[in-house]
Design a protein around this motif. Structure first.
Motif, PDB file in Angstrom:
ATOM      1  N   THR B  54       0.823  -1.211   0.000  1.00 38.93           N
ATOM      2  CA  THR B  54       0.000   0.000   0.000  1.00 38.93           C
ATOM      3  C   THR B  54       0.862   1.268   0.000  1.00 38.93           C
ATOM      4  O   THR B  54       0.364   2.347   0.296  1.00 38.93           O
ATOM      5  CB  THR B  54      -0.934   0.033   1.233  1.00 38.93           C
ATOM      6  OG1 THR B  54      -0.149  -0.152   2.411  1.00 38.93           O
ATOM      7  CG2 THR B  54      -1.983  -1.047   1.160  1.00 38.93           C
ATOM      8  N   THR B  55       2.135   1.129  -0.286  1.00 40.49           N
ATOM      9  CA  THR B  55       3.105   2.228  -0.412  1.00 40.49           C
ATOM     10  C   THR B  55       3.407   2.944   0.901  1.00 40.49           C
ATOM     11  O   THR B  55       4.008   4.010   0.900  1.00 40.49           O
ATOM     12  CB  THR B  55       2.685   3.303  -1.457  1.00 40.49           C
ATOM     13  OG1 THR B  55       1.664   4.130  -0.906  1.00 40.49           O
ATOM     14  CG2 THR B  55       2.226   2.678  -2.753  1.00 40.49           C
ATOM     15  N   VAL B  76       1.691   7.178  -6.363  1.00 45.40           N
ATOM     16  CA  VAL B  76       0.482   7.998  -6.364  1.00 45.40           C
ATOM     17  C   VAL B  76      -0.651   7.283  -7.103  1.00 45.40           C
ATOM     18  O   VAL B  76      -1.802   7.247  -6.642  1.00 45.40           O
ATOM     19  CB  VAL B  76       0.763   9.369  -6.995  1.00 45.40           C
ATOM     20  CG1 VAL B  76      -0.492  10.217  -6.985  1.00 45.40           C
ATOM     21  CG2 VAL B  76       1.873  10.077  -6.248  1.00 45.40           C
ATOM     22  N   ARG B  79      -2.021   4.579  -5.002  1.00 48.93           N
ATOM     23  CA  ARG B  79      -2.892   5.069  -3.926  1.00 48.93           C
ATOM     24  C   ARG B  79      -4.286   5.416  -4.422  1.00 48.93           C
ATOM     25  O   ARG B  79      -5.230   5.485  -3.637  1.00 48.93           O
ATOM     26  CB  ARG B  79      -2.249   6.267  -3.233  1.00 48.93           C
ATOM     27  CG  ARG B  79      -1.057   5.865  -2.373  1.00 48.93           C
ATOM     28  CD  ARG B  79      -0.657   6.948  -1.393  1.00 48.93           C
ATOM     29  NE  ARG B  79       0.188   7.964  -1.980  1.00 48.93           N
ATOM     30  CZ  ARG B  79       1.503   7.867  -2.120  1.00 48.93           C
ATOM     31  NH1 ARG B  79       2.125   6.782  -1.724  1.00 48.93           N
ATOM     32  NH2 ARG B  79       2.194   8.840  -2.663  1.00 48.93           N
ATOM     33  N   HIS B  80      -4.420   5.676  -5.737  1.00 49.10           N
ATOM     34  CA  HIS B  80      -5.752   5.926  -6.298  1.00 49.10           C
ATOM     35  C   HIS B  80      -6.543   4.643  -6.493  1.00 49.10           C
ATOM     36  O   HIS B  80      -7.757   4.681  -6.681  1.00 49.10           O
ATOM     37  CB  HIS B  80      -5.622   6.630  -7.650  1.00 49.10           C
ATOM     38  CG  HIS B  80      -5.588   8.112  -7.535  1.00 49.10           C
ATOM     39  ND1 HIS B  80      -6.735   8.869  -7.461  1.00 49.10           N
ATOM     40  CD2 HIS B  80      -4.557   8.967  -7.458  1.00 49.10           C
ATOM     41  CE1 HIS B  80      -6.379  10.136  -7.350  1.00 49.10           C
ATOM     42  NE2 HIS B  80      -5.083  10.231  -7.340  1.00 49.10           N
ATOM     43  N   LEU B  84      -7.304   0.919   2.168  1.00 47.80           N
ATOM     44  CA  LEU B  84      -6.580   0.199   3.214  1.00 47.80           C
ATOM     45  C   LEU B  84      -7.375   0.266   4.509  1.00 47.80           C
ATOM     46  O   LEU B  84      -7.785   1.332   4.945  1.00 47.80           O
ATOM     47  CB  LEU B  84      -5.196   0.822   3.430  1.00 47.80           C
ATOM     48  CG  LEU B  84      -4.442   0.389   4.690  1.00 47.80           C
ATOM     49  CD1 LEU B  84      -4.084  -1.086   4.634  1.00 47.80           C
ATOM     50  CD2 LEU B  84      -3.199   1.225   4.888  1.00 47.80           C
ATOM     51  N   PHE B 104     -12.747  12.388   4.389  1.00 52.98           N
ATOM     52  CA  PHE B 104     -11.901  11.553   3.539  1.00 52.98           C
ATOM     53  C   PHE B 104     -12.272  11.749   2.067  1.00 52.98           C
ATOM     54  O   PHE B 104     -11.395  11.748   1.202  1.00 52.98           O
ATOM     55  CB  PHE B 104     -11.999  10.083   3.957  1.00 52.98           C
ATOM     56  CG  PHE B 104     -11.338   9.797   5.283  1.00 52.98           C
ATOM     57  CD1 PHE B 104      -9.996  10.101   5.472  1.00 52.98           C
ATOM     58  CD2 PHE B 104     -12.044   9.239   6.342  1.00 52.98           C
ATOM     59  CE1 PHE B 104      -9.376   9.857   6.696  1.00 52.98           C
ATOM     60  CE2 PHE B 104     -11.430   8.989   7.564  1.00 52.98           C
ATOM     61  CZ  PHE B 104     -10.095   9.301   7.736  1.00 52.98           C
ATOM     62  N   LEU B 107     -10.558  14.676   0.846  1.00 51.64           N
ATOM     63  CA  LEU B 107      -9.129  14.410   0.657  1.00 51.64           C
ATOM     64  C   LEU B 107      -8.877  13.522  -0.561  1.00 51.64           C
ATOM     65  O   LEU B 107      -7.767  13.473  -1.074  1.00 51.64           O
ATOM     66  CB  LEU B 107      -8.538  13.777   1.925  1.00 51.64           C
ATOM     67  CG  LEU B 107      -8.485  14.732   3.123  1.00 51.64           C
ATOM     68  CD1 LEU B 107      -8.050  13.998   4.380  1.00 51.64           C
ATOM     69  CD2 LEU B 107      -7.540  15.905   2.856  1.00 51.64           C
ATOM     70  N   TYR B 108      -9.913  12.814  -1.020  1.00 51.61           N
ATOM     71  CA  TYR B 108      -9.809  12.102  -2.296  1.00 51.61           C
ATOM     72  C   TYR B 108     -10.165  13.036  -3.454  1.00 51.61           C
ATOM     73  O   TYR B 108     -10.332  12.606  -4.580  1.00 51.61           O
ATOM     74  CB  TYR B 108     -10.742  10.887  -2.309  1.00 51.61           C
ATOM     75  CG  TYR B 108     -10.177   9.653  -1.646  1.00 51.61           C
ATOM     76  CD1 TYR B 108      -9.040   9.020  -2.143  1.00 51.61           C
ATOM     77  CD2 TYR B 108     -10.802   9.093  -0.528  1.00 51.61           C
ATOM     78  CE1 TYR B 108      -8.537   7.872  -1.547  1.00 51.61           C
ATOM     79  CE2 TYR B 108     -10.305   7.947   0.077  1.00 51.61           C
ATOM     80  CZ  TYR B 108      -9.176   7.341  -0.444  1.00 51.61           C
ATOM     81  OH  TYR B 108      -8.680   6.212   0.141  1.00 51.61           O
ATOM     82  N   HIS B 109     -10.380  14.314  -3.121  1.00 52.29           N
ATOM     83  CA  HIS B 109     -10.631  15.359  -4.119  1.00 52.29           C
ATOM     84  C   HIS B 109     -11.948  15.176  -4.858  1.00 52.29           C
ATOM     85  O   HIS B 109     -12.039  15.413  -6.047  1.00 52.29           O
ATOM     86  CB  HIS B 109      -9.450  15.455  -5.102  1.00 52.29           C
ATOM     87  CG  HIS B 109      -8.156  15.772  -4.404  1.00 52.29           C
ATOM     88  ND1 HIS B 109      -6.929  15.669  -4.996  1.00 52.29           N
ATOM     89  CD2 HIS B 109      -7.919  16.200  -3.148  1.00 52.29           C
ATOM     90  CE1 HIS B 109      -5.984  15.999  -4.126  1.00 52.29           C
ATOM     91  NE2 HIS B 109      -6.572  16.321  -2.998  1.00 52.29           N
ATOM     92  N   SER B 152     -12.539   3.361   3.226  1.00 43.73           N
ATOM     93  CA  SER B 152     -11.618   2.826   2.224  1.00 43.73           C
ATOM     94  C   SER B 152     -12.279   2.681   0.865  1.00 43.73           C
ATOM     95  O   SER B 152     -11.605   2.480  -0.130  1.00 43.73           O
ATOM     96  CB  SER B 152     -11.117   1.442   2.632  1.00 43.73           C
ATOM     97  OG  SER B 152     -10.899   1.390   3.991  1.00 43.73           O
ATOM     98  N   LEU B 155     -13.546   5.855  -3.163  1.00 44.50           N
ATOM     99  CA  LEU B 155     -13.332   5.906  -4.619  1.00 44.50           C
ATOM    100  C   LEU B 155     -13.705   4.580  -5.275  1.00 44.50           C
ATOM    101  O   LEU B 155     -13.379   4.366  -6.433  1.00 44.50           O
ATOM    102  CB  LEU B 155     -11.869   6.211  -4.931  1.00 44.50           C
ATOM    103  CG  LEU B 155     -11.346   7.615  -4.666  1.00 44.50           C
ATOM    104  CD1 LEU B 155      -9.961   7.772  -5.267  1.00 44.50           C
ATOM    105  CD2 LEU B 155     -12.261   8.678  -5.225  1.00 44.50           C
TER     106      LEU B 155
END
Lengths: 278, 330
Positions: B54-55, B76, B79-80, B84, B104, B107-109, B152, B155
């Motif tokens: 998950t980076t 990046v 992460r899209h 998690l 959240f 923050l996911y825009h 989670s 998106l």
């Protein structure tokens, strides 16, 4: 590719877009704290009242027994010290918030999301600065009611307020670092052991001239003392000045100390955040 | 690696802390739309592998792709594509469930309005609508975990990582979370799930990778793994404890293998290759020896036995571990 507008990978954006998202994301994280205030007004009020109670306690309870060297009203002497103390005590909130997020996995969730990486600390910093600014103005109002006043120009008063907030700004980064290094409950303990000596071993409540020489010298070199002495000078309150270099250059040092603290702790914070990934 | 077939691929991943390898030569392939259970004891490297994929953590060796993107160079993009759910319910305790999801979402825009709408959709999907306005601190463990899952899924990422999603939950909350995970899988989400609970892997996973000391030691469907330790077993429960030794002797003679005895449950167990004939023979031998038994049964090994057999964990003092240890001698 119109639909990618919603969640386009940050990497593919221009520098301008990245900056814009850094601001938007930073604001979203700040907004989280503002929502906390709205949901728990009791906690907010208690947090704001604590320094007010301190002012009343020192102003009225101990004030009668305190003598300002060179003469002057103790409450006039006290208020700049109280302002700076409130800035120092703010560090506890920074550490608690950062440590809590790190130990509960909230920091990891943020890091696993495609948001601006800076937003976590920017949001923390803005929220803490807002809270401290409110606290400071509340204390100024409280001081005015108690007979404290500034005797200098409006510009000098504004500079004094600026120096106080600069001290708080530098302590935000110290707080973020401590919160990241020591997680959970131990972080809060660490802060209390940090803020009390930093707060009391200074000229905030008592003139350093009344202390034993060695102790007074340490207190004079406390970064907090420089900010307090500088604001006393700028507000035209009694109790500033002295023979030593550090005391005579209080305004300079009230700028230099916070810059040193930022220069130490900002890189440490960045490094610590990177190390979360190692 | 074909990114259309596999949602997660890891080749020889390694992660070192000082001289100790937390992960070493770790290989994993998770087919799109399936649930992969990563099963292992504490400290086996489950969380480390999830954090790398998950980076959140950089690896030292090997390579991995998630949803077709390289975790080392396309963090990046990765992460899209992922959601998690960590070991803690990583949600804000003070905010309400809806405020969490909205934050959240921003923050996911998604933007404020879409984030709000998405929050409402998710609250409904995870049956949290009634409590959406309450502070999370008033939620039960299961509700918190469902909110965590919902966050989670903002998106609708194609790949979801669940790190011990039901650790510390009571059975009812655990069932709630399992139900929510099944719902997501039926919608096409690929899930990589770590767990210490064999039952959880058995219930949810299409394939299981058993991990021990940072390496995958076995891989297959739950059925494959159960077959791997030597097929079926015969269990006999004795009527009284004195006869246990005699029963064990008879069963070993019939099966030609080592038996295991649990004296507190008066159970003797042995692995067999020829299922039904062996069962009949054991029953006949016991009867002719005049030994009374309470129960005699043919069963497949439990995943517990498979797990302990594969990870060789003899320190666990439970009876099943002894069973598995002795079974492994064969």
């Amino acid at each position: 590719m119109n639909d990618t507008k919603i969640a386009a990978p940050v990497g593919s954006r221009s520098a301008g877009d990245r900056l814009r998202w850094a601001l938007v994301d930073g604001w979203t994280v700040t907004r989280r704290d503002l929502l906390h205030w709205a949901r728990q007004p009791g906690q907010l009020i208690a947090g704001l009242l604590f320094p007010v109670v301190m002012v009343l306690m020192f102003g009225f309870l101990f004030g009668g027994a305190m003598i300002v060297p060179g003469g002057g009203n103790y409450r006039e002497f006290l208020m700049p010290g109280m302002f700076a103390m409130a800035m120092v005590f703010g560090i506890g909130e920074t550490v608690t918030a950062v440590a809590h997020d790190a130990s509960r996995g909230v920091t990891d969730r943020f890091r696993s999301m495609p948001m601006a990486p800076s937003a976590v600390v920017v949001g923390r910093c803005v929220a803490d600065m807002l809270k401290s600014t409110i606290t400071l103005f509340l204390l100024i109002g409280c001081g005015l009611l108690m007979g404290w006043q500034w005797n200098g120009t409006a510009g000098e008063a504004a500079t004094g307020i600026g120096l106080l907030l600069l001290l708080r700004f530098s302590l935000v980064w110290m707080g973020i670092y401590v919160g990241l290094v020591m997680r959970g409950e131990s972080a809060i303990m660490a802060v209390h052991t940090l803020e009390f000596p930093l707060g009391f071993l200074s000229n905030a409540f008592v003139a350093t001239a009344t202390m034993p020489l060695w102790l007074g010298t340490i207190a004079d070199w406390n970064p907090l003392s420089s900010t307090v002495a500088a604001t006393r000078e700028l507000f035209g309150n009694p109790g500033w000045g002295g023979d030593s270099w550090i005391v005579q250059n209080a305004i300079l040092m009230a700028v230099v100390w916070p810059l040193i603290i930022v220069a130490i702790f900002f890189p440490l914070c960045v490094q610590r955040f990177r190390r979360l990934g190692q | 690696m074909d990114s259309t077939e596999f949602a997660v691929t890891a080749q020889s991943l390694g992660k070192r802390y000082g001289k100790a390898w937390a992960l070493k030569d770790f290989n994993l392939n998770v087919r799109r739309g399936t649930v992969c259970g990563l099963l292992g004891p504490n400290g086996a490297g489950k969380t480390t592998s999830v954090r790398i994929l998950t980076t959140l953590l950089r690896h030292d060796e090997g390579s991995a792709r998630v949803a077709g993107y390289d975790i080392a160079t396309q963090g990046v993009q990765v992460r899209h594509q992922i959601g998690l759910v960590g070991q803690n319910a990583a949600v804000d305790e003070v905010l309400s469930g809806r405020q969490n999801l909205e934050m959240f979402g921003r923050l996911y825009h998604l933007g404020a309005r879409r984030a709000g709408r998405r929050a409402d959709e998710l609250l409904e999907q995870f049956r949290l609508t009634d409590t959406g306005k309450k502070a999370v601190s008033a939620y039960s463990g299961g509700m918190r975990r469902r909110l965590d899952l919902a966050a989670s899924m903002i998106l609708s990422p194609p790949v979801l990582f669940l790190d011990e999603p039901t650790t510390g939950l009571d059975p009812r909350s655990r069932n709630e979370v399992w139900g929510a995970v099944r719902g997501l899988v039926s919608g096409g989400t690929t899930v990589l799930l770590t767990t210490q609970y064999l039952e959880e892997a058995d219930q949810l996973a299409d394939r299981i990778s058993v991990i021990d000391s940072g390496t995958v030691v076995a891989e297959g469907t739950p059925g494959d793994l159960k077959t791997q330790i030597g097929g079926d077993r015969i269990d006999v429960v004795a009527h009284d404890t004195e006869t246990l030794e005699e029963i064990a002797r008879i069963m070993e003679r019939v099966a030609g293998g080592q038996s295991s005895v649990e004296s507190d449950t008066r159970r003797v167990s042995v692995g067999v290759d020829n299922r039904v004939p062996a069962l009949t023979e054991v029953a006949r031998a016991l009867e002719s020896a005049g030994i009374a038994v309470e129960d005699i049964a043919l069963r497949r090994p439990t995943l517990d036995e498979v797990f302990l057999y594969l990870t060789g964990d003899g320190t666990d003092s439970s009876n099943t571990s002894e069973t598995a240890q002795e079974a492994s001698v064969r």
